[in-house]
Design an enzyme around this catalytic site. Structure first.
Site, mmCIF file in Angstrom:
data_model
loop_
_atom_site.group_PDB
_atom_site.id
_atom_site.type_symbol
_atom_site.label_atom_id
_atom_site.label_comp_id
_atom_site.label_asym_id
_atom_site.label_seq_id
_atom_site.Cartn_x
_atom_site.Cartn_y
_atom_site.Cartn_z
ATOM 1 C CG ASN A 73 0.195 1.071 2.622
ATOM 2 O OD1 ASN A 73 -0.523 1.995 2.253
ATOM 3 N ND2 ASN A 73 0.445 0.165 3.098
ATOM 4 C CG PHE A 132 9.093 5.710 16.070
ATOM 5 C CD1 PHE A 132 8.066 6.947 15.738
ATOM 6 C CD2 PHE A 132 9.045 5.391 17.652
ATOM 7 C CE1 PHE A 132 7.894 7.572 16.968
ATOM 8 C CE2 PHE A 132 8.560 6.406 18.069
ATOM 9 C CZ PHE A 132 8.145 7.303 18.425
ATOM 10 C CB CYS A 134 4.424 5.136 7.608
ATOM 11 S SG CYS A 134 3.847 5.399 6.212
ATOM 12 C CB THR A 200 4.366 -2.200 5.800
ATOM 13 O OG1 THR A 200 4.549 -0.525 5.754
ATOM 14 C CG2 THR A 200 3.183 -2.470 6.127
ATOM 15 C CB CYS A 341 4.732 -41.872 -4.531
ATOM 16 S SG CYS A 341 5.609 -41.042 -5.863
ATOM 17 C CB CYS A 347 10.394 -36.014 -5.037
ATOM 18 S SG CYS A 347 10.576 -37.667 -6.169
ATOM 19 C CB CYS A 351 16.671 -34.309 -5.959
ATOM 20 S SG CYS A 351 18.313 -35.097 -4.350
ATOM 21 C CB CYS A 378 18.709 -30.985 1.505
ATOM 22 S SG CYS A 378 17.977 -31.040 0.326
#
Length: 459
Positions: A73, A132, A134, A200, A341, A347, A351, A378
């Site tokens: 905004n 404090f 914007c 924001t 599956c 996947c 990978c 991971c």
């Protein structure tokens, strides 16, 4: 039944869900409607010298079928006369005396701060929030995030406010800073009763490819605005954690940023917030979302045996550690559950191209196979998989060993040269570069088993 009521730095409300200072709190009509729906509090749209806004004020980032994943905004503070807002604050408090009404304020001089604080108190506000944060329009005038980015200035203004404040003062912090704990500590030094975060994030959400102007477009031009919505929750949670863990902040925190469901609210509370503020979700779905938020929170508290909000405020903080203190002996390996599956093979693609080449495709089946010796745990395959719990990350170490990077460093057992044998990936199998050639062109497409064409050799 769990008790959802809170006492936030002296501000009481029937539940921790407050509307943030924004368009949904622009008028007494909206605030009364929200309270009637079940909201516990509201931070009034920021009061000050009335502004003049532009037309075309909002932009958003959509992701696939999700509208307003991120919201931007360029609207400023209230454009309504201060007297009108104060009169409506008084009306709301008469009708809803047990709900929290916080006046958000933004002015410049010491005398203006004194005047507007006194008037807000006289109108019956339960607390004051100093804006404090914007990041557009007002910061160019020396207010908003321009203050939040200068801890010394912030502290001075908080001290001005505390000279006349008789009700709790909350300082709203900007995320547009390298270390949010610096202004948080300044707020404490200035005498503030609490802090709220995050405001924001300065942003541009997109550019019109034909008009060559950023959204939202104002007569063929645009400007940076403030970004919020579900997309900013990870940033908000991290900054909340930083302030909640810092030994020199030690202030109640109102959590803001990406809160759309009761789960989002609980995450903020677990990381140290004792009230939460909502804006974008209310603008997207309306005030009625509070019913699901309160019922969901009540059920969570019942399931966990929590009687009050304070039973789990900050409960996750002891588990948030510096990276160097994580256990390097902990090991998880991907496990594909064949019965779940659907053969999309996302996947494998993820990978193969984006991680560690630890999944293979086999002829005659759509179900990929984990190469356990090459899996580093991971999580990428489990994250991209569209089927819940089809790929799980199962612990494969015995849980007896514990070793951190910090401990390795202290023991002089870390890589120190470019080709050090102690490198984590030193003996990890990686395909030869030339093995990649032609593989993309002939790879298995999602949803299909790999097939090999029979080649006939003719003389």
């Amino acid at each position: 039944m769990p008790d959802l009521s809170i006492n936030f730095a002296g501000i009481k409300s029937p539940n921790p869900f407050w509307l943030a200072s924004a368009p949904p709190t622009n008028s007494g009509y909206q605030v009364m409607k929200a309270f009637d729906a079940g909201w516990g509090g509201a931070v009034w749209k920021t009061l000050g010298v009335p502004v003049v806004n532009v037309s075309s004020r909002y932009g958003s980032v959509n992701y696939r079928d999700k509208r307003m994943m991120g919201f931007n905004n360029i609207e400023l503070i209230s454009d309504r006369p201060l007297a009108d807002n104060l009169r409506e604050i008084e009306e709301v408090k008469k009708r809803f005396p047990n709900h929290a009404v916080i006046a958000s304020l933004m002015v410049q001089s010491r005398q203006e701060w004194h005047d507007i604080v006194r008037q807000s108190q006289e109108a019956g506000a339960d607390g004051i929030e100093l804006n404090f944060g914007c990041p557009h329009g007002m910061c160019e005038r020396g207010m908003g995030s321009a203050v939040g980015q200068e801890p010394a200035v912030l502290q001075t203004i908080v001290e001005w406010v505390m000279e006349v404040a008789k009700i709790p003062v909350i300082v709203k912090l900007t995320p547009n800073i390298s270390d949010i704990t610096e202004p948080a500590m300044a707020a404490r030094r200035g005498g503030a009763d609490a802090i709220s975060l995050i405001n924001t994030i300065q942003s541009i959400v997109g550019v019109d490819l034909d008009l060559f102007a950023p959204y939202p477009i104002v007569d063929g031009k645009g400007s940076n605005g403030g970004y919020c919505g579900p997309a900013v929750k990870p940033i908000a949670l991290n900054m909340l954690k930083n302030c909640a863990q810092h030994p020199d902040v030690r202030l109640p925190i109102s959590g803001i940023g990406g809160i759309e469901t009761w789960r989002d609210a609980v995450e903020h509370i677990l990381l140290g917030a004792s009230s939460v503020q909502v804006c974008t979700a209310a603008m997207h779905y309306g005030f009625g979302i509070i019913r699901e938020m309160t019922s969901g929170l009540e059920q969570y508290m019942t399931d966990k045996g929590f009687h009050t909000i304070y039973d789990f405020v900050g409960k996750a903080l002891p588990n948030v550690l510096p990276w160097e203190e994580l256990n390097m002996k902990y090991k998880v390996t991907a496990n594909i559950h064949e019965e779940k599956c659907i053969g999309c093979q996302l996947c494998y693609t993820a990978c193969e191209d984006g991680a560690h080449q630890a999944i293979r495709l086999n002829a005659g089946t759509r179900v990929p196979e984990i190469i356990e010796a090459n899996c580093v745990g991971c999580n990428l395959c489990s994250l991209v998989c569209p089927v819940e719990d089809c790929i799980t990350m199962d612990r494969t170490d015995d849980g007896t060993a514990h070793l951190t990077w910090k401990e390795r460093t202290e023991a002089d057992n870390i890589p120190v040269t470019f080709n050090d044998e102690r490198a984590g990936g030193r003996h990890h199998w990686v395909p030869e570069p030339s093995a990649a050639l032609g593989k993309e062109k002939h790879k298995t497409l999602p949803g299909k088993a790999r097939q090999f064409e029979k080649v006939t050799v003719t003389e």
